[in-house]
Design a protein around this motif. Sequence first.
Motif, PDB file in Angstrom:
ATOM      1  N   THR A  74      -4.793  -2.861   2.275  1.00 14.88           N
ATOM      2  CA  THR A  74      -3.809  -1.867   1.819  1.00 14.88           C
ATOM      3  C   THR A  74      -4.313  -1.075   0.611  1.00 14.88           C
ATOM      4  OG1 THR A  74      -2.555  -3.352   0.353  1.00 14.88           O
ATOM      5  CG2 THR A  74      -1.899  -3.286   2.672  1.00 14.88           C
ATOM      6  N   GLU A  75      -5.221  -1.665  -0.159  1.00 22.33           N
ATOM      7  CA  GLU A  75      -5.845  -0.869  -1.238  1.00 22.33           C
ATOM      8  C   GLU A  75      -6.647   0.272  -0.639  1.00 22.33           C
ATOM      9  OE1 GLU A  75      -6.659  -3.081  -5.287  1.00 22.33           O
ATOM     10  OE2 GLU A  75      -7.964  -3.868  -3.732  1.00 22.33           O
ATOM     11  N   ASN A  76      -7.263   0.000   0.518  1.00 22.06           N
ATOM     12  CA  ASN A  76      -8.063   1.029   1.188  1.00 22.06           C
ATOM     13  C   ASN A  76      -7.196   2.050   1.914  1.00 22.06           C
ATOM     14  OD1 ASN A  76     -11.173   0.439   1.142  1.00 22.06           O
ATOM     15  ND2 ASN A  76     -10.144  -1.546   1.185  1.00 22.06           N
ATOM     16  N   CYS A  77      -6.017   1.623   2.368  1.00 19.93           N
ATOM     17  CA  CYS A  77      -5.130   2.515   3.121  1.00 19.93           C
ATOM     18  C   CYS A  77      -4.146   3.267   2.231  1.00 19.93           C
ATOM     19  CB  CYS A  77      -4.345   1.722   4.165  1.00 19.93           C
ATOM     20  SG  CYS A  77      -5.368   1.133   5.530  1.00 19.93           S
ATOM     21  N   ILE A  78      -3.880   2.737   1.019  1.00 18.20           N
ATOM     22  CA  ILE A  78      -2.857   3.372   0.175  1.00 18.20           C
ATOM     23  C   ILE A  78      -3.350   3.610  -1.256  1.00 18.20           C
ATOM     24  CG2 ILE A  78      -0.439   3.320  -0.576  1.00 18.20           C
ATOM     25  CD1 ILE A  78       0.045   1.119   1.544  1.00 18.20           C
ATOM     26  N   ASP A  79      -3.598   2.519  -1.991  1.00 13.24           N
ATOM     27  CA  ASP A  79      -3.818   2.623  -3.445  1.00 13.24           C
ATOM     28  C   ASP A  79      -4.899   3.632  -3.820  1.00 13.24           C
ATOM     29  OD1 ASP A  79      -2.721   0.065  -2.615  1.00 13.24           O
ATOM     30  OD2 ASP A  79      -2.778  -0.517  -4.715  1.00 13.24           O
ATOM     31  N   ARG A  80      -6.023   3.577  -3.130  1.00 16.33           N
ATOM     32  CA  ARG A  80      -7.149   4.438  -3.554  1.00 16.33           C
ATOM     33  C   ARG A  80      -6.865   5.916  -3.323  1.00 16.33           C
ATOM     34  NH1 ARG A  80     -12.007   4.649   0.685  1.00 16.33           N
ATOM     35  NH2 ARG A  80     -10.892   4.325   2.647  1.00 16.33           N
ATOM     36  N   HIS A  81      -5.865   6.221  -2.476  1.00 18.77           N
ATOM     37  CA  HIS A  81      -5.539   7.632  -2.221  1.00 18.77           C
ATOM     38  C   HIS A  81      -4.570   8.197  -3.266  1.00 18.77           C
ATOM     39  CE1 HIS A  81      -7.574   6.995   1.484  1.00 18.77           C
ATOM     40  NE2 HIS A  81      -6.602   6.310   2.056  1.00 18.77           N
ATOM     41  N   TYR A 127      -4.573   8.484  -6.436  1.00 18.27           N
ATOM     42  CA  TYR A 127      -5.110   9.294  -7.535  1.00 18.27           C
ATOM     43  C   TYR A 127      -5.600  10.651  -7.047  1.00 18.27           C
ATOM     44  CZ  TYR A 127      -4.741   4.657  -9.409  1.00 18.27           C
ATOM     45  OH  TYR A 127      -4.234   3.428  -9.767  1.00 18.27           O
ATOM     46  N   THR A 128      -6.057  10.722  -5.802  1.00 19.65           N
ATOM     47  CA  THR A 128      -6.624  11.980  -5.301  1.00 19.65           C
ATOM     48  C   THR A 128      -5.668  12.732  -4.388  1.00 19.65           C
ATOM     49  OG1 THR A 128      -7.622  10.677  -3.522  1.00 19.65           O
ATOM     50  CG2 THR A 128      -9.020  11.174  -5.409  1.00 19.65           C
ATOM     51  N   ARG A 129      -4.780  12.003  -3.702  1.00 17.72           N
ATOM     52  CA  ARG A 129      -3.853  12.672  -2.773  1.00 17.72           C
ATOM     53  C   ARG A 129      -2.492  11.972  -2.751  1.00 17.72           C
ATOM     54  NH1 ARG A 129      -8.125  10.261   0.720  1.00 17.72           N
ATOM     55  NH2 ARG A 129      -9.237  12.185   1.134  1.00 17.72           N
ATOM     56  N   GLY A 130      -1.999  11.635  -3.943  1.00 13.65           N
ATOM     57  CA  GLY A 130      -0.730  10.892  -4.040  1.00 13.65           C
ATOM     58  C   GLY A 130       0.456  11.631  -3.449  1.00 13.65           C
ATOM     59  N   SER A 147       5.063  10.419   1.343  1.00 16.22           N
ATOM     60  CA  SER A 147       3.777  10.654   0.669  1.00 16.22           C
ATOM     61  C   SER A 147       3.060   9.318   0.440  1.00 16.22           C
ATOM     62  CB  SER A 147       4.008  11.336  -0.682  1.00 16.22           C
ATOM     63  OG  SER A 147       4.631  10.415  -1.576  1.00 16.22           O
ATOM     64  N   TYR A 148       1.780   9.406   0.084  1.00 17.73           N
ATOM     65  CA  TYR A 148       1.025   8.180  -0.214  1.00 17.73           C
ATOM     66  C   TYR A 148       1.648   7.436  -1.397  1.00 17.73           C
ATOM     67  CZ  TYR A 148      -2.545   8.584   3.309  1.00 17.73           C
ATOM     68  OH  TYR A 148      -3.182   8.586   4.521  1.00 17.73           O
ATOM     69  N   ARG A 149       2.139   8.183  -2.378  1.00 17.16           N
ATOM     70  CA  ARG A 149       2.761   7.526  -3.538  1.00 17.16           C
ATOM     71  C   ARG A 149       4.041   6.798  -3.119  1.00 17.16           C
ATOM     72  NH1 ARG A 149       2.243  11.480  -6.614  1.00 17.16           N
ATOM     73  NH2 ARG A 149       0.393  10.846  -7.738  1.00 17.16           N
ATOM     74  N   GLU A 150       4.851   7.462  -2.280  1.00 13.90           N
ATOM     75  CA  GLU A 150       6.093   6.834  -1.820  1.00 13.90           C
ATOM     76  C   GLU A 150       5.811   5.649  -0.898  1.00 13.90           C
ATOM     77  OE1 GLU A 150      10.140   7.790   0.712  1.00 13.90           O
ATOM     78  OE2 GLU A 150       8.870   9.494   0.164  1.00 13.90           O
TER      79      GLU A 150
END
Length: 635
Positions: A65-72, A74-77, A97-100
């Motif tokens: 999930t870090e690869n599918c959500i967290d890392r995005h 900062y760049t595409r939240g 959104s990725y943040r949501e």
Amino acid sequence: MSNYHIKHLEEYYQVYRKSVRNPEVFWEEIAEEHFLWRKKWDKVLSWDFAKPEIKWFEGAKLNITENCIDRHIYTRGDKTAIIFEPNNPEEATQHISYRELHDRVCRFANVLKDQGVKKGDRVCIYVPMIPELTVAILACARIGAIHSVVFAGFSSKALSTRINDSDCKLVITADGSYRGAKTIDLKGIVDEALESCPGVKTVLVAKRINSAIEMKPNRDYWLQPLLDDAYHDCDPEIMDAEDPLFILYTSGSTGKPKGMVHTIAGYMVYTAYTFKNAFQYREHDVFWCTADIGWITGHSYIVYGPLANGATSVMFEGVPSYPDFGRFWDIVQKHKVNQFYTAPTAIRALAKQGAELVEKYDLSSLKVLGSVGEPINEEAWHWYNDVVGKNKSPIIDTWWQTETGGMMITPIPFVTPTKPTFATLPFIGVQPALMDETGNELKGNQVEGRLCIKFPWPGIARTIWGNHQRYKDTYFSTFENMYFTGDGALRDEVGYYRITGRVDDVIIVSGHNLGTAPIEDAINEHPAVAESAIVGFPHEVKGSALYGYITLKEVGESRMHDNLRKEINQLISDRIGPIAKLDKIQFTSALPKTRSGKIMRRILRKIAERDTSNLGDISTLLNPEVVQEIQERAL
């Protein structure tokens, strides 16, 4: 040079050669450059098909999930991760959104932890195509629980079998689901299933259709209030590369369904890499796979593959025919979909409605069309290409399986020249082989045989849950040192592959793999039935449909037969699900058998297909006279 995004045919051959000559180096580069690891691997690959044992990125630590959500974030939240398109077009679309998504997944993960779910526990998810389904999957992965999604069209019996096989302790469901103009009582199905599932302690219920349902005290909880109270952050559980990510059941040709186990790192790398290339996905594209997440296609190409690439993925709750047969095209126009991935069954059903329903909509956003679930026939291919794609959006006819995790043979759009009905060339890193029945590899082109894979790829399933021997027997015992797919294939004069269909007793109906044995078991439970045999026959929409030859204990009056047909199909629907119902039921005085008692399905199949020109030598059968009788009464 990164090999992550292949752009022309010469590059495909170059990268393919590298991937098969030195697989470890190739996959190590892909894994290192494009994913987040908490600890790097000690060894890229160790494998032995004889045991079988396969390990990728051994010793690595990560959370998917870090690869599918967290890392995005900062760049595409603020970028949309999921577009939820409800069954009813009048209901508002949701853009998550990725943040949501991060917030929702963390809250759900905390709810699961509060309910006592720990790393390694199994969680059954029986939820319709609503956002809670994706969030539940990712919440399990966040805390290291193993998710087992069961398609929300399966019966209570099929559900309880799967819950018990993997010993799930918690079930996530919804009060009900919408399917076109119908509603389905999912909670009622779960309640019935749980009567025979002593291991389940908790049921979390999402509200979807607002129907009055019974909640069992100290077991059933409404999901939303728990999510509202949960904390919005949850540290990801750091997992080992080879820890199980999920179990997904697929029909066996004999007996109970097989719980295929996919592990974290290899599956992540493979689904992400296949998604990026097979769809030629670019940063601002909108991708839509119409599958249900209850199948592997949805796991790999609605959830994990797209999200690992920071993509925008459409999730559709409804059916292609509601409120009319223009619904798919309405959604493509509304969300400006760039890549569209569906099943030949849907394409054939839509083609029957004519081109006018397509031409009403602006489909100019489409860049790539995909097909999945079964080989696409030539007529459907041309309609899809001409009417939907306007001859400018290449069709990728993808061949793969629940067991493979991701696509195995597929054109790469704008790279591989396509050919109707052919899956074309192996995907990067995939080493197919065609074998004859005596176990010799058929070299060269213009050959036909059984399709095997001779080297592991990162997405391969590692075992069958609780039954490694069955995994070995099913996939690795037919041909020495090979993974046997169960499919036949031919290779043409330029090396393109065409899948010719199953070589075992699994029939693909509307893209669903249905084993004949469980259906026959259900039919044989009927008190009037002595025995039965199921075969497939060609169907203009479903691809194949099911034909049942049934022998009754007593020959009743033929006017009773219509009632029996209804009762038999109801039994199948209750035991397996409506998708397994028979299109044709022929009552017979007996079934053709060998002297050892084996039912000759080959003969029954030919009669069902109306191809009786060459039934072979039937004189050696125990009862050759019955063949003539069955032929004369064929439906």
